[in-house]
Design an enzyme around this catalytic site. Structure first.
Site, PDB file in Angstrom:
ATOM      1  NE  ARG A   1      -2.003  -1.668   3.550  1.00 16.63           N
ATOM      2  CZ  ARG A   1      -2.418  -1.818   4.812  1.00 16.63           C
ATOM      3  NH1 ARG A   1      -3.617  -1.380   5.161  1.00 16.63           N
ATOM      4  NH2 ARG A   1      -1.642  -2.380   5.703  1.00 16.63           N
TER       5      ARG A   1
ATOM      6  CE  LYS B   1       1.386  -2.634   9.023  1.00 15.26           C
ATOM      7  NZ  LYS B   1       0.094  -3.058   9.625  1.00 15.26           N
TER       8      LYS B   1
ATOM      9  CE1 TYR C   1      -4.760   2.092  10.514  1.00 15.52           C
ATOM     10  CE2 TYR C   1      -3.718   1.524   8.454  1.00 15.52           C
ATOM     11  CZ  TYR C   1      -4.853   1.772   9.181  1.00 15.52           C
ATOM     12  OH  TYR C   1      -6.093   1.696   8.577  1.00 15.52           O
TER      13      TYR C   1
ATOM     14  CG  HIS D   1      -1.279  -1.030  15.401  1.00  8.46           C
ATOM     15  ND1 HIS D   1      -2.572  -1.128  15.867  1.00  8.46           N
ATOM     16  CD2 HIS D   1      -1.382  -0.922  14.052  1.00  8.46           C
ATOM     17  CE1 HIS D   1      -3.419  -1.099  14.840  1.00  8.46           C
ATOM     18  NE2 HIS D   1      -2.720  -0.956  13.739  1.00  8.46           N
TER      19      HIS D   1
ATOM     20  CD  GLU E   1      -2.630   2.931  15.658  1.00  8.38           C
ATOM     21  OE1 GLU E   1      -2.510   3.293  14.475  1.00  8.38           O
ATOM     22  OE2 GLU E   1      -1.678   2.926  16.469  1.00  8.38           O
TER      23      GLU E   1
ATOM     24  CB  VAL F   1     -15.124  -7.768  10.098  1.00 13.18           C
ATOM     25  CG1 VAL F   1     -14.814  -9.138   9.488  1.00 13.18           C
ATOM     26  CG2 VAL F   1     -13.861  -6.928  10.201  1.00 13.18           C
TER      27      VAL F   1
ATOM     28  CG  ASP G   1      -6.538  -7.858  14.111  1.00 13.64           C
ATOM     29  OD1 ASP G   1      -7.534  -8.554  14.400  1.00 13.64           O
ATOM     30  OD2 ASP G   1      -6.633  -6.661  13.789  1.00 13.64           O
TER      31      ASP G   1
ATOM     32  CG  ASN H   1      -0.776  -8.546   6.610  1.00  9.82           C
ATOM     33  OD1 ASN H   1      -0.866  -9.774   6.594  1.00  9.82           O
ATOM     34  ND2 ASN H   1       0.111  -7.897   5.884  1.00  9.82           N
TER      35      ASN H   1
HETATM   36  N1  LIG Z   1      -7.129  -9.895   9.985  1.00 10.59           N
HETATM   37  C1  LIG Z   1      -7.205  -8.697   9.440  1.00 10.59           C
HETATM   38  O1  LIG Z   1      -6.524  -8.397   8.461  1.00 10.59           O
HETATM   39  C2  LIG Z   1      -8.135  -7.672   9.998  1.00 10.59           C
HETATM   40  C3  LIG Z   1      -8.442  -6.503   9.280  1.00 10.59           C
HETATM   41  C4  LIG Z   1      -9.375  -5.606   9.820  1.00 10.59           C
HETATM   42  C5  LIG Z   1      -9.965  -5.877  11.061  1.00 10.59           C
HETATM   43  N2  LIG Z   1      -9.618  -7.028  11.737  1.00 10.59           N
HETATM   44  C6  LIG Z   1     -10.208  -7.393  13.032  1.00 10.59           C
HETATM   45  O2  LIG Z   1     -11.543  -7.877  12.865  1.00 10.59           O
HETATM   46  C7  LIG Z   1     -12.197  -7.798  14.136  1.00 10.59           C
HETATM   47  C8  LIG Z   1     -13.598  -7.214  13.967  1.00 10.59           C
HETATM   48  O3  LIG Z   1     -13.476  -5.841  13.599  1.00 10.59           O
HETATM   49  P1  LIG Z   1     -14.761  -4.918  13.340  1.00 10.59           P
HETATM   50  O4  LIG Z   1     -14.238  -3.662  12.736  1.00 10.59           O
HETATM   51  O5  LIG Z   1     -15.809  -5.668  12.632  1.00 10.59           O
HETATM   52  O6  LIG Z   1     -15.255  -4.636  14.831  1.00 10.59           O
HETATM   53  P2  LIG Z   1     -16.684  -4.055  15.281  1.00 10.59           P
HETATM   54  O7  LIG Z   1     -16.474  -3.437  16.605  1.00 10.59           O
HETATM   55  O8  LIG Z   1     -17.274  -3.258  14.176  1.00 10.59           O
HETATM   56  O9  LIG Z   1     -17.594  -5.367  15.439  1.00 10.59           O
HETATM   57  C9  LIG Z   1     -17.402  -6.329  16.439  1.00 10.59           C
HETATM   58  C10 LIG Z   1     -18.727  -6.968  16.750  1.00 10.59           C
HETATM   59  O10 LIG Z   1     -18.498  -8.082  17.634  1.00 10.59           O
HETATM   60  C11 LIG Z   1     -19.637  -8.169  18.459  1.00 10.59           C
HETATM   61  N3  LIG Z   1     -19.389  -9.067  19.588  1.00 10.59           N
HETATM   62  C12 LIG Z   1     -18.735  -8.847  20.741  1.00 10.59           C
HETATM   63  N4  LIG Z   1     -18.754  -9.965  21.510  1.00 10.59           N
HETATM   64  C13 LIG Z   1     -19.410 -10.911  20.797  1.00 10.59           C
HETATM   65  C14 LIG Z   1     -19.759 -12.268  21.041  1.00 10.59           C
HETATM   66  N5  LIG Z   1     -19.436 -12.885  22.172  1.00 10.59           N
HETATM   67  N6  LIG Z   1     -20.430 -12.946  20.076  1.00 10.59           N
HETATM   68  C15 LIG Z   1     -20.774 -12.352  18.897  1.00 10.59           C
HETATM   69  N7  LIG Z   1     -20.490 -11.061  18.638  1.00 10.59           N
HETATM   70  C16 LIG Z   1     -19.814 -10.353  19.565  1.00 10.59           C
HETATM   71  C17 LIG Z   1     -19.908  -6.718  18.844  1.00 10.59           C
HETATM   72  O11 LIG Z   1     -21.203  -6.555  19.364  1.00 10.59           O
HETATM   73  C18 LIG Z   1     -19.709  -6.025  17.496  1.00 10.59           C
HETATM   74  O12 LIG Z   1     -20.924  -5.913  16.768  1.00 10.59           O
HETATM   75  C19 LIG Z   1     -11.278  -6.950  15.028  1.00 10.59           C
HETATM   76  O13 LIG Z   1     -10.530  -7.816  15.855  1.00 10.59           O
HETATM   77  C20 LIG Z   1     -10.364  -6.276  14.035  1.00 10.59           C
HETATM   78  O14 LIG Z   1      -9.115  -5.921  14.605  1.00 10.59           O
HETATM   79  C21 LIG Z   1      -8.709  -7.900  11.233  1.00 10.59           C
END
Ligand SMILES: NC(=O)c1ccc[n+]([C@@H]2O[C@H](COP(=O)([O-])OP(=O)(O)OC[C@H]3O[C@@H](n4cnc5c(N)ncnc54)[C@H](O)[C@@H]3O)[C@@H](O)[C@H]2O)c1
Length: 366
Positions: free
Chosen positions: A15, A75, A94, A96, A118, A179, A270, A300
Protein backbone atom coordinates in the site's frame (compact mmCIF):
# COMPACT_ATOMS: atom_id res chain seq x y z
CA UNK A 1 3.76 22.54 4.30
CA UNK A 2 6.31 20.11 2.88
CA UNK A 3 4.68 16.67 2.81
CA UNK A 4 6.63 13.46 2.18
CA UNK A 5 5.39 10.02 1.24
CA UNK A 6 8.05 7.30 1.50
CA UNK A 7 7.84 3.82 -0.03
CA UNK A 8 6.74 1.25 2.55
CA UNK A 9 9.57 -1.11 3.48
CA UNK A 10 7.74 -3.56 5.73
CA UNK A 11 7.72 -7.10 4.27
CA UNK A 12 4.99 -7.55 1.65
CA UNK A 13 3.47 -4.11 2.23
CA UNK A 14 2.28 -2.79 -1.14
CA UNK A 15 0.00 0.00 0.00
CA UNK A 16 1.00 3.67 -0.28
CA UNK A 17 -0.19 6.57 1.89
CA UNK A 18 -0.84 9.12 -0.89
CA UNK A 19 -2.36 8.48 -4.31
CA UNK A 20 -1.89 10.89 -7.23
CA UNK A 21 -5.40 12.20 -6.36
CA UNK A 22 -4.14 13.10 -2.88
CA UNK A 23 -1.05 14.80 -4.31
CA UNK A 24 -3.28 16.90 -6.55
CA UNK A 25 -5.41 18.06 -3.59
CA UNK A 26 -2.31 19.00 -1.59
CA UNK A 27 -0.78 20.88 -4.55
CA UNK A 28 -4.03 22.80 -5.12
CA UNK A 29 -3.70 24.10 -1.57
CA UNK A 30 -0.12 25.25 -2.14
CA UNK A 31 1.78 22.46 -0.39
CA UNK A 32 4.95 20.84 -1.69
CA UNK A 33 4.79 17.04 -2.02
CA UNK A 34 7.74 14.65 -2.19
CA UNK A 35 7.04 11.03 -3.12
CA UNK A 36 9.72 8.35 -3.12
CA UNK A 37 10.29 6.75 -6.52
CA UNK A 38 8.20 3.57 -7.11
CA UNK A 39 6.27 4.14 -3.84
CA UNK A 40 2.93 3.67 -5.62
CA UNK A 41 3.82 0.82 -7.98
CA UNK A 42 2.41 -1.96 -5.76
CA UNK A 43 -0.93 -0.16 -5.71
CA UNK A 44 -0.97 0.54 -9.44
CA UNK A 45 0.39 4.11 -9.57
CA UNK A 46 3.41 4.93 -11.73
CA UNK A 47 5.92 7.67 -10.91
CA UNK A 48 4.70 9.52 -14.02
CA UNK A 49 1.17 9.73 -12.57
CA UNK A 50 2.53 11.31 -9.37
CA UNK A 51 4.61 13.79 -11.38
CA UNK A 52 1.57 14.70 -13.49
CA UNK A 53 -0.35 15.38 -10.26
CA UNK A 54 2.42 17.74 -9.11
CA UNK A 55 4.68 15.61 -6.90
CA UNK A 56 8.46 15.82 -6.89
CA UNK A 57 9.94 12.32 -6.92
CA UNK A 58 12.96 11.55 -4.74
CA UNK A 59 15.20 8.51 -5.20
CA UNK A 60 15.73 7.40 -1.59
CA UNK A 61 13.82 7.08 1.65
CA UNK A 62 16.54 9.18 3.35
CA UNK A 63 15.76 12.05 0.95
CA UNK A 64 12.03 11.91 1.75
CA UNK A 65 12.49 11.90 5.54
CA UNK A 66 15.29 14.46 5.31
CA UNK A 67 13.31 17.06 3.34
CA UNK A 68 9.73 16.74 4.70
CA UNK A 69 7.98 18.46 7.60
CA UNK A 70 5.17 15.88 7.60
CA UNK A 71 5.59 12.19 6.73
CA UNK A 72 2.47 10.29 5.63
CA UNK A 73 2.80 6.52 5.74
CA UNK A 74 0.79 3.31 6.01
CA UNK A 75 2.63 1.03 8.46
CA UNK A 76 4.57 1.98 11.56
CA UNK A 77 8.25 2.90 11.00
CA UNK A 78 10.44 -0.18 11.29
CA UNK A 79 13.98 -0.29 12.62
CA UNK A 80 15.89 1.05 9.59
CA UNK A 81 13.56 4.09 9.62
CA UNK A 82 13.97 4.95 13.31
CA UNK A 83 17.09 7.03 12.70
CA UNK A 84 15.48 8.87 9.79
CA UNK A 85 12.70 10.42 11.88
CA UNK A 86 13.66 13.97 12.81
CA UNK A 87 13.13 16.25 15.78
CA UNK A 88 9.65 17.90 15.60
CA UNK A 89 8.74 16.07 12.36
CA UNK A 90 5.04 15.12 12.12
CA UNK A 91 4.34 11.45 11.35
CA UNK A 92 0.82 10.38 10.37
CA UNK A 93 0.49 6.59 9.98
CA UNK A 94 -0.64 3.35 11.71
CA UNK A 95 1.62 2.94 14.76
CA UNK A 96 0.03 0.32 17.08
CA UNK A 97 2.47 1.52 19.76
CA UNK A 98 1.16 -0.70 22.54
CA UNK A 99 2.39 -3.78 20.69
CA UNK A 100 6.00 -2.57 20.28
CA UNK A 101 8.29 -1.31 23.03
CA UNK A 102 11.23 -0.68 20.63
CA UNK A 103 9.04 1.49 18.37
CA UNK A 104 7.69 3.47 21.32
CA UNK A 105 11.19 4.02 22.69
CA UNK A 106 12.53 5.07 19.27
CA UNK A 107 9.72 7.57 18.66
CA UNK A 108 10.14 9.07 22.14
CA UNK A 109 13.85 9.46 21.43
CA UNK A 110 13.22 11.02 17.99
CA UNK A 111 11.29 13.91 19.56
CA UNK A 112 8.84 13.72 16.65
CA UNK A 113 5.05 14.20 16.74
CA UNK A 114 3.35 10.81 16.21
CA UNK A 115 -0.31 10.87 15.17
CA UNK A 116 -1.67 7.33 14.91
CA UNK A 117 -4.41 6.42 12.41
CA UNK A 118 -5.77 3.71 14.69
CA UNK A 119 -6.63 6.01 17.61
CA UNK A 120 -8.34 8.80 15.65
CA UNK A 121 -11.84 8.46 17.13
CA UNK A 122 -15.18 10.08 16.32
CA UNK A 123 -17.68 11.23 18.95
CA UNK A 124 -19.69 8.00 18.57
CA UNK A 125 -16.47 6.11 19.47
CA UNK A 126 -16.05 4.70 15.96
CA UNK A 127 -12.56 4.58 14.46
CA UNK A 128 -12.77 6.15 10.98
CA UNK A 129 -9.27 5.16 9.90
CA UNK A 130 -9.71 1.49 10.90
CA UNK A 131 -13.17 1.00 9.35
CA UNK A 132 -11.97 0.87 5.70
CA UNK A 133 -9.53 -1.95 6.49
CA UNK A 134 -12.26 -3.87 8.34
CA UNK A 135 -14.47 -3.46 5.28
CA UNK A 136 -11.75 -4.90 3.07
CA UNK A 137 -11.04 -7.81 5.46
CA UNK A 138 -14.75 -8.60 5.83
CA UNK A 139 -15.27 -8.82 2.09
CA UNK A 140 -12.06 -10.81 1.64
CA UNK A 141 -13.02 -13.33 4.31
CA UNK A 142 -15.71 -14.79 2.04
CA UNK A 143 -13.49 -14.76 -1.04
CA UNK A 144 -10.78 -16.63 0.89
CA UNK A 145 -13.29 -18.91 2.59
CA UNK A 146 -14.83 -19.83 -0.77
CA UNK A 147 -11.39 -20.66 -2.14
CA UNK A 148 -10.44 -22.87 0.82
CA UNK A 149 -13.79 -24.68 0.62
CA UNK A 150 -12.59 -26.13 -2.68
CA UNK A 151 -11.46 -29.75 -2.38
CA UNK A 152 -7.88 -29.24 -3.66
CA UNK A 153 -7.43 -26.53 -0.99
CA UNK A 154 -8.42 -28.92 1.82
CA UNK A 155 -12.09 -27.90 2.05
CA UNK A 156 -15.29 -29.90 1.77
CA UNK A 157 -15.67 -29.16 -1.91
CA UNK A 158 -18.82 -27.07 -1.90
CA UNK A 159 -19.75 -24.00 -3.93
CA UNK A 160 -21.10 -21.18 -1.72
CA UNK A 161 -24.26 -20.62 -3.75
CA UNK A 162 -24.60 -24.19 -5.06
CA UNK A 163 -26.44 -24.52 -8.39
CA UNK A 164 -30.13 -25.25 -9.02
CA UNK A 165 -30.98 -28.63 -7.52
CA UNK A 166 -28.18 -28.60 -4.88
CA UNK A 167 -27.98 -27.20 -1.38
CA UNK A 168 -26.42 -23.81 -0.76
CA UNK A 169 -23.41 -23.63 1.58
CA UNK A 170 -24.05 -22.58 5.18
CA UNK A 171 -21.98 -19.57 6.29
CA UNK A 172 -21.86 -18.63 9.98
CA UNK A 173 -20.55 -15.18 10.91
CA UNK A 174 -19.57 -14.53 14.53
CA UNK A 175 -19.86 -10.77 15.17
CA UNK A 176 -22.05 -8.41 13.13
CA UNK A 177 -19.88 -5.27 13.21
CA UNK A 178 -18.02 -3.80 10.24
CA UNK A 179 -16.21 -7.03 9.26
CA UNK A 180 -19.25 -9.24 9.86
CA UNK A 181 -21.62 -7.01 7.90
CA UNK A 182 -19.37 -6.89 4.84
CA UNK A 183 -18.79 -10.64 5.06
CA UNK A 184 -22.54 -11.24 5.19
CA UNK A 185 -23.19 -9.07 2.12
CA UNK A 186 -20.57 -10.97 0.13
CA UNK A 187 -21.71 -14.43 1.23
CA UNK A 188 -25.36 -13.55 0.62
CA UNK A 189 -24.49 -12.11 -2.80
CA UNK A 190 -22.86 -15.40 -3.75
CA UNK A 191 -26.05 -17.19 -2.77
CA UNK A 192 -25.05 -18.90 0.50
CA UNK A 193 -27.36 -19.41 3.49
CA UNK A 194 -25.93 -16.94 6.01
CA UNK A 195 -26.39 -16.61 9.77
CA UNK A 196 -24.90 -13.67 11.69
CA UNK A 197 -24.50 -13.94 15.47
CA UNK A 198 -23.95 -10.99 17.80
CA UNK A 199 -24.55 -10.16 21.46
CA UNK A 200 -25.92 -6.71 20.60
CA UNK A 201 -29.68 -6.96 20.06
CA UNK A 202 -29.69 -3.49 18.56
CA UNK A 203 -27.13 -4.58 16.02
CA UNK A 204 -29.13 -7.73 15.21
CA UNK A 205 -32.27 -5.60 14.77
CA UNK A 206 -30.45 -3.31 12.35
CA UNK A 207 -28.95 -6.22 10.41
CA UNK A 208 -32.27 -8.01 10.08
CA UNK A 209 -33.69 -4.84 8.49
CA UNK A 210 -30.93 -4.24 5.96
CA UNK A 211 -29.78 -7.74 4.99
CA UNK A 212 -31.16 -9.75 2.07
CA UNK A 213 -33.57 -12.65 2.70
CA UNK A 214 -30.86 -15.33 2.73
CA UNK A 215 -29.30 -13.80 5.88
CA UNK A 216 -30.70 -14.67 9.33
CA UNK A 217 -29.68 -13.22 12.66
CA UNK A 218 -29.20 -15.16 15.87
CA UNK A 219 -28.17 -14.22 19.40
CA UNK A 220 -24.58 -15.25 20.11
CA UNK A 221 -24.26 -17.81 22.91
CA UNK A 222 -22.50 -21.14 23.31
CA UNK A 223 -25.69 -23.17 22.85
CA UNK A 224 -26.51 -21.59 19.48
CA UNK A 225 -22.91 -21.77 18.29
CA UNK A 226 -22.62 -25.49 19.19
CA UNK A 227 -25.81 -26.21 17.26
CA UNK A 228 -24.76 -24.33 14.13
CA UNK A 229 -21.22 -25.63 13.74
CA UNK A 230 -22.33 -29.23 13.13
CA UNK A 231 -23.74 -28.29 9.71
CA UNK A 232 -21.68 -25.17 8.88
CA UNK A 233 -19.45 -25.08 5.81
CA UNK A 234 -17.69 -21.75 6.44
CA UNK A 235 -17.34 -19.95 9.79
CA UNK A 236 -16.02 -16.37 9.94
CA UNK A 237 -14.69 -14.94 13.23
CA UNK A 238 -15.41 -11.18 13.32
CA UNK A 239 -15.83 -10.40 17.01
CA UNK A 240 -14.31 -7.40 18.76
CA UNK A 241 -14.39 -6.32 22.38
CA UNK A 242 -12.60 -2.93 22.31
CA UNK A 243 -9.35 -2.93 24.23
CA UNK A 244 -9.55 -6.64 25.13
CA UNK A 245 -8.54 -9.98 23.69
CA UNK A 246 -11.32 -11.52 21.61
CA UNK A 247 -13.28 -14.25 23.46
CA UNK A 248 -12.77 -17.87 22.28
CA UNK A 249 -16.22 -18.62 20.89
CA UNK A 250 -15.05 -21.73 19.03
CA UNK A 251 -13.03 -23.91 21.38
CA UNK A 252 -10.70 -26.77 20.54
CA UNK A 253 -13.23 -29.44 21.63
CA UNK A 254 -15.80 -28.09 19.14
CA UNK A 255 -13.67 -29.07 16.11
CA UNK A 256 -14.69 -32.73 16.49
CA UNK A 257 -18.35 -31.70 16.08
CA UNK A 258 -17.65 -30.06 12.70
CA UNK A 259 -17.72 -31.91 9.40
CA UNK A 260 -14.33 -32.65 7.76
CA UNK A 261 -13.38 -29.87 5.34
CA UNK A 262 -15.22 -27.13 7.25
CA UNK A 263 -13.34 -23.83 6.82
CA UNK A 264 -12.68 -21.32 9.61
CA UNK A 265 -11.59 -17.76 8.73
CA UNK A 266 -10.64 -15.92 11.92
CA UNK A 267 -10.45 -12.25 10.92
CA UNK A 268 -10.19 -11.30 14.61
CA UNK A 269 -6.81 -13.06 14.78
CA UNK A 270 -5.08 -9.67 15.13
CA UNK A 271 -6.78 -9.30 18.55
CA UNK A 272 -5.95 -12.84 19.65
CA UNK A 273 -8.69 -14.52 17.59
CA UNK A 274 -12.15 -15.82 18.53
CA UNK A 275 -11.33 -19.38 17.47
CA UNK A 276 -9.11 -21.07 20.05
CA UNK A 277 -7.06 -23.07 17.54
CA UNK A 278 -6.26 -20.07 15.28
CA UNK A 279 -2.69 -18.75 15.24
CA UNK A 280 -1.60 -15.80 13.06
CA UNK A 281 -0.52 -16.80 9.53
CA UNK A 282 0.84 -14.87 6.53
CA UNK A 283 -0.21 -14.52 2.90
CA UNK A 284 2.68 -16.85 1.92
CA UNK A 285 1.25 -19.69 4.02
CA UNK A 286 -2.25 -18.59 4.99
CA UNK A 287 -3.95 -21.78 6.20
CA UNK A 288 -3.38 -24.94 8.23
CA UNK A 289 -5.50 -27.97 9.15
CA UNK A 290 -6.38 -29.28 12.63
CA UNK A 291 -8.72 -32.27 13.02
CA UNK A 292 -9.68 -32.03 9.32
CA UNK A 293 -10.85 -28.42 9.79
CA UNK A 294 -9.14 -25.75 7.65
CA UNK A 295 -7.98 -22.63 9.56
CA UNK A 296 -7.26 -19.37 7.66
CA UNK A 297 -5.85 -16.73 10.02
CA UNK A 298 -3.95 -14.04 8.10
CA UNK A 299 -3.37 -11.06 10.39
CA UNK A 300 -3.08 -8.41 7.64
CA UNK A 301 -5.66 -9.51 5.10
CA UNK A 302 -5.97 -6.09 3.33
CA UNK A 303 -2.27 -6.32 2.36
CA UNK A 304 -3.21 -8.84 -0.35
CA UNK A 305 -5.40 -6.39 -2.25
CA UNK A 306 -3.39 -3.12 -2.31
CA UNK A 307 -5.24 -1.71 -5.34
CA UNK A 308 -8.40 -1.64 -3.22
CA UNK A 309 -6.87 -1.11 0.23
CA UNK A 310 -4.79 1.92 -0.75
CA UNK A 311 -7.80 3.74 -2.19
CA UNK A 312 -10.06 2.73 0.73
CA UNK A 313 -7.46 3.89 3.26
CA UNK A 314 -6.54 7.15 1.55
CA UNK A 315 -10.21 8.08 1.01
CA UNK A 316 -10.43 8.12 4.82
CA UNK A 317 -7.02 9.63 5.64
CA UNK A 318 -6.81 12.41 3.03
CA UNK A 319 -9.22 14.86 4.72
CA UNK A 320 -7.05 14.65 7.85
CA UNK A 321 -3.83 14.98 5.82
CA UNK A 322 -5.20 18.15 4.22
CA UNK A 323 -6.20 19.54 7.61
CA UNK A 324 -2.79 18.80 9.14
CA UNK A 325 -0.92 20.28 6.17
CA UNK A 326 -3.13 23.36 6.13
CA UNK A 327 -3.16 24.21 9.82
CA UNK A 328 -0.17 22.41 11.33
CA UNK A 329 -0.78 19.67 13.91
CA UNK A 330 -1.33 21.98 16.90
CA UNK A 331 -4.14 24.02 15.39
CA UNK A 332 -5.62 21.05 13.48
CA UNK A 333 -5.87 19.02 16.71
CA UNK A 334 -7.18 21.99 18.68
CA UNK A 335 -9.99 22.34 16.09
CA UNK A 336 -10.78 18.65 15.75
CA UNK A 337 -11.18 16.52 18.89
CA UNK A 338 -11.33 13.32 16.80
CA UNK A 339 -7.96 14.02 15.23
CA UNK A 340 -6.47 15.03 18.60
CA UNK A 341 -7.20 11.48 19.84
CA UNK A 342 -4.63 10.31 17.31
CA UNK A 343 -1.79 12.00 19.20
CA UNK A 344 0.23 9.24 20.88
CA UNK A 345 3.80 10.53 21.31
CA UNK A 346 4.57 14.25 21.12
CA UNK A 347 8.08 15.71 21.34
CA UNK A 348 9.39 12.91 23.54
CA UNK A 349 6.27 12.63 25.74
CA UNK A 350 3.71 9.81 25.78
CA UNK A 351 0.31 11.53 25.61
CA UNK A 352 -2.00 8.53 24.95
CA UNK A 353 -3.20 6.60 28.00
CA UNK A 354 -3.14 3.14 26.36
CA UNK A 355 0.53 3.53 25.40
CA UNK A 356 1.57 4.86 28.82
CA UNK A 357 -0.22 1.96 30.53
CA UNK A 358 1.27 -0.65 28.17
CA UNK A 359 4.83 0.30 29.11
CA UNK A 360 4.32 1.73 32.59
CA UNK A 361 5.40 5.18 31.39
CA UNK A 362 4.09 8.49 32.72
CA UNK A 363 1.12 9.93 30.83
CA UNK A 364 2.05 13.54 30.09
CA UNK A 365 0.12 16.57 28.92
CA UNK A 366 0.85 17.89 25.44
N1 LIG B 1 -7.13 -9.89 9.98
C1 LIG B 1 -7.21 -8.70 9.44
O1 LIG B 1 -6.52 -8.40 8.46
C2 LIG B 1 -8.13 -7.67 10.00
C3 LIG B 1 -8.44 -6.50 9.28
C4 LIG B 1 -9.37 -5.61 9.82
C5 LIG B 1 -9.96 -5.88 11.06
N2 LIG B 1 -9.62 -7.03 11.74
C6 LIG B 1 -10.21 -7.39 13.03
O2 LIG B 1 -11.54 -7.88 12.86
C7 LIG B 1 -12.20 -7.80 14.14
C8 LIG B 1 -13.60 -7.21 13.97
O3 LIG B 1 -13.48 -5.84 13.60
P1 LIG B 1 -14.76 -4.92 13.34
O4 LIG B 1 -14.24 -3.66 12.74
O5 LIG B 1 -15.81 -5.67 12.63
O6 LIG B 1 -15.25 -4.64 14.83
P2 LIG B 1 -16.68 -4.05 15.28
O7 LIG B 1 -16.47 -3.44 16.61
O8 LIG B 1 -17.27 -3.26 14.18
O9 LIG B 1 -17.59 -5.37 15.44
C9 LIG B 1 -17.40 -6.33 16.44
C10 LIG B 1 -18.73 -6.97 16.75
O10 LIG B 1 -18.50 -8.08 17.63
C11 LIG B 1 -19.64 -8.17 18.46
N3 LIG B 1 -19.39 -9.07 19.59
C12 LIG B 1 -18.73 -8.85 20.74
N4 LIG B 1 -18.75 -9.97 21.51
C13 LIG B 1 -19.41 -10.91 20.80
C14 LIG B 1 -19.76 -12.27 21.04
N5 LIG B 1 -19.44 -12.88 22.17
N6 LIG B 1 -20.43 -12.95 20.08
C15 LIG B 1 -20.77 -12.35 18.90
N7 LIG B 1 -20.49 -11.06 18.64
C16 LIG B 1 -19.81 -10.35 19.56
C17 LIG B 1 -19.91 -6.72 18.84
O11 LIG B 1 -21.20 -6.56 19.36
C18 LIG B 1 -19.71 -6.03 17.50
O12 LIG B 1 -20.92 -5.91 16.77
C19 LIG B 1 -11.28 -6.95 15.03
O13 LIG B 1 -10.53 -7.82 15.86
C20 LIG B 1 -10.36 -6.28 14.04
O14 LIG B 1 -9.12 -5.92 14.61
C21 LIG B 1 -8.71 -7.90 11.23
Amino acid sequence: MIVGCPKEIKNNENRVALTPAGVLELKKRGHHVYVQETAGLGSGYSDAEYVDAGAEMLPTIEDVYGKSEMIVKVKEPIEPEYELVRDDQLLFTYFHFASSAPLTKAMIKSNAVCLAYETVELADRSLPLLVPMSEVAGRMSIQEGAKFLEKPMGGKGILLGGVPGTRRASVIILGGGVVGTQAAYMAAGLGADVTILDISLNRLRYLSQVMPANVSTLYSNEYNIRNLITTADLIVGAVLIPGAKAPSLITRDMLKDMQPGTVLVDVAVDQGGCIETCKPTTHEDPAFVIDDVVHYCVANMPGAVPFTSTVALTNATLPYVLKLAGLGWKEACANDASLAKGLNVVNGKVVYAGVAEAFDLPLEAI
